[in-house]
Motif scaffolding. Structure first.
Motif, PDB file in Angstrom:
ATOM      1  N   ASN A  31       0.991  -1.017  -0.141  1.00 36.42           N
ATOM      2  CA  ASN A  31      -0.002  -0.088  -0.066  1.00 36.42           C
ATOM      3  C   ASN A  31       0.918   1.175  -0.111  1.00 36.42           C
ATOM      4  O   ASN A  31       1.783   1.391   0.702  1.00 36.42           O
ATOM      5  N   CYS A  64      -3.173   4.301  -1.184  1.00 37.53           N
ATOM      6  CA  CYS A  64      -4.142   4.452  -0.118  1.00 37.53           C
ATOM      7  C   CYS A  64      -4.286   5.730   0.568  1.00 37.53           C
ATOM      8  O   CYS A  64      -2.979   6.340   0.720  1.00 37.53           O
ATOM      9  N   VAL A  98      -7.561   0.131   2.728  1.00 40.72           N
ATOM     10  CA  VAL A  98      -6.896  -1.245   3.202  1.00 40.72           C
ATOM     11  C   VAL A  98      -7.238  -1.563   4.709  1.00 40.72           C
ATOM     12  O   VAL A  98      -7.074  -2.671   5.423  1.00 40.72           O
ATOM     13  N   ASN A  99      -8.238  -0.612   5.480  1.00 32.51           N
ATOM     14  CA  ASN A  99      -8.458  -0.900   6.650  1.00 32.51           C
ATOM     15  C   ASN A  99     -10.213  -0.500   6.608  1.00 32.51           C
ATOM     16  O   ASN A  99     -10.636   0.237   5.768  1.00 32.51           O
ATOM     17  N   ALA A 103     -12.727  -1.835   3.248  1.00 31.02           N
ATOM     18  CA  ALA A 103     -11.464  -2.348   2.690  1.00 31.02           C
ATOM     19  C   ALA A 103     -11.755  -3.176   1.444  1.00 31.02           C
ATOM     20  O   ALA A 103     -12.442  -3.932   1.510  1.00 31.02           O
ATOM     21  N   HIS A 104     -10.538  -2.952   0.540  1.00 28.57           N
ATOM     22  CA  HIS A 104     -10.602  -4.012  -0.737  1.00 28.57           C
ATOM     23  C   HIS A 104     -10.448  -5.384  -0.184  1.00 28.57           C
ATOM     24  O   HIS A 104      -9.642  -5.724   0.693  1.00 28.57           O
ATOM     25  N   TRP A 107      -6.991  -6.737   0.252  1.00 23.60           N
ATOM     26  CA  TRP A 107      -6.607  -6.497   1.774  1.00 23.60           C
ATOM     27  C   TRP A 107      -7.094  -6.895   3.006  1.00 23.60           C
ATOM     28  O   TRP A 107      -6.208  -7.464   3.981  1.00 23.60           O
ATOM     29  N   LYS A 111      -4.562  -9.212   5.271  1.00 21.54           N
ATOM     30  CA  LYS A 111      -4.559  -9.230   6.718  1.00 21.54           C
ATOM     31  C   LYS A 111      -5.049 -10.344   7.619  1.00 21.54           C
ATOM     32  O   LYS A 111      -4.567 -10.680   8.601  1.00 21.54           O
ATOM     33  N   ILE A 122      -3.760  -2.741   9.046  1.00 23.14           N
ATOM     34  CA  ILE A 122      -2.534  -2.074   8.288  1.00 23.14           C
ATOM     35  C   ILE A 122      -2.166  -0.859   9.178  1.00 23.14           C
ATOM     36  O   ILE A 122      -2.956   0.113   9.447  1.00 23.14           O
TER      37      ILE A 122
END
Length: 160
Positions: A31, A64, A98-99, A103-104, A107, A111, A122
């Protein structure tokens, strides 16, 4: 979803990319952000790309903007910044979360597969995940881990 090849993502040019196109490759998923103290890591990521692409490494950059608005630009601005300042030639994707709830899915899977200091979150820009030729996560690296320090693990993953 059980491997990298199960996911799709929007490329930075707006086209849909099927990550199964990287089957059989070693993939470094990162990211990224253009206005972060760690932004110079783009240079190290590009060096990894130049050194190992012929052996089967692919670096995938996912901008991101979830960390202190350090990726405020649109995709065209991000692409231009990366090319102009760091000569980035590896694949870049559209901005993702990412969070959080948005979030995708890639990701979320990364995680869930390899938690970090913050467990399922992340911590910051330039968190890195190394994915083996089989599409499975090998390891996770902290944002402050310089790309060059991944060379040994990348070489092991690339070995026949």
């Amino acid at each position: 979803m059980t491997s990298l090849s199960d996911f799709k993502a929007t490329a930075i040019d707006g086209t849909e990319a099927d990550l199964s196109s990287y089957d059989g490759k070693v993939v470094l998923v990162v990211n990224t952000a253009s206005q972060c103290g760690l932004t110079p890591q783009y240079q190290g990521l590009q060096e990894l790309h130049e050194t190992y692409a012929d052996q089967g490494l692919v670096v995938l950059g996912f901008p991101c903007d979830q960390f202190r608005n350090q990726e405020p630009g649109d995709e065209a601005e991000i692409a231009e910044f990366c090319e102009r300042n760091y000569g980035v030639e590896f694949p870049m994707f559209a901005k993702v979360d990412v969070n959080g709830k948005g979030a995708h899915p890639l990701w979320k899977w990364l995680k869930d597969t390899k938690g970090g200091i913050l467990g399922g979150s992340i911590k910051w820009n330039f968190t890195k995940f190394l994915v083996g030729r089989d599409g499975q996560v090998i390891d996770r690296y902290a944002p402050t881990t310089e790309p060059a320090k991944l060379a040994g693990d990348i070489e092991k993953a690339l070995a026949p």
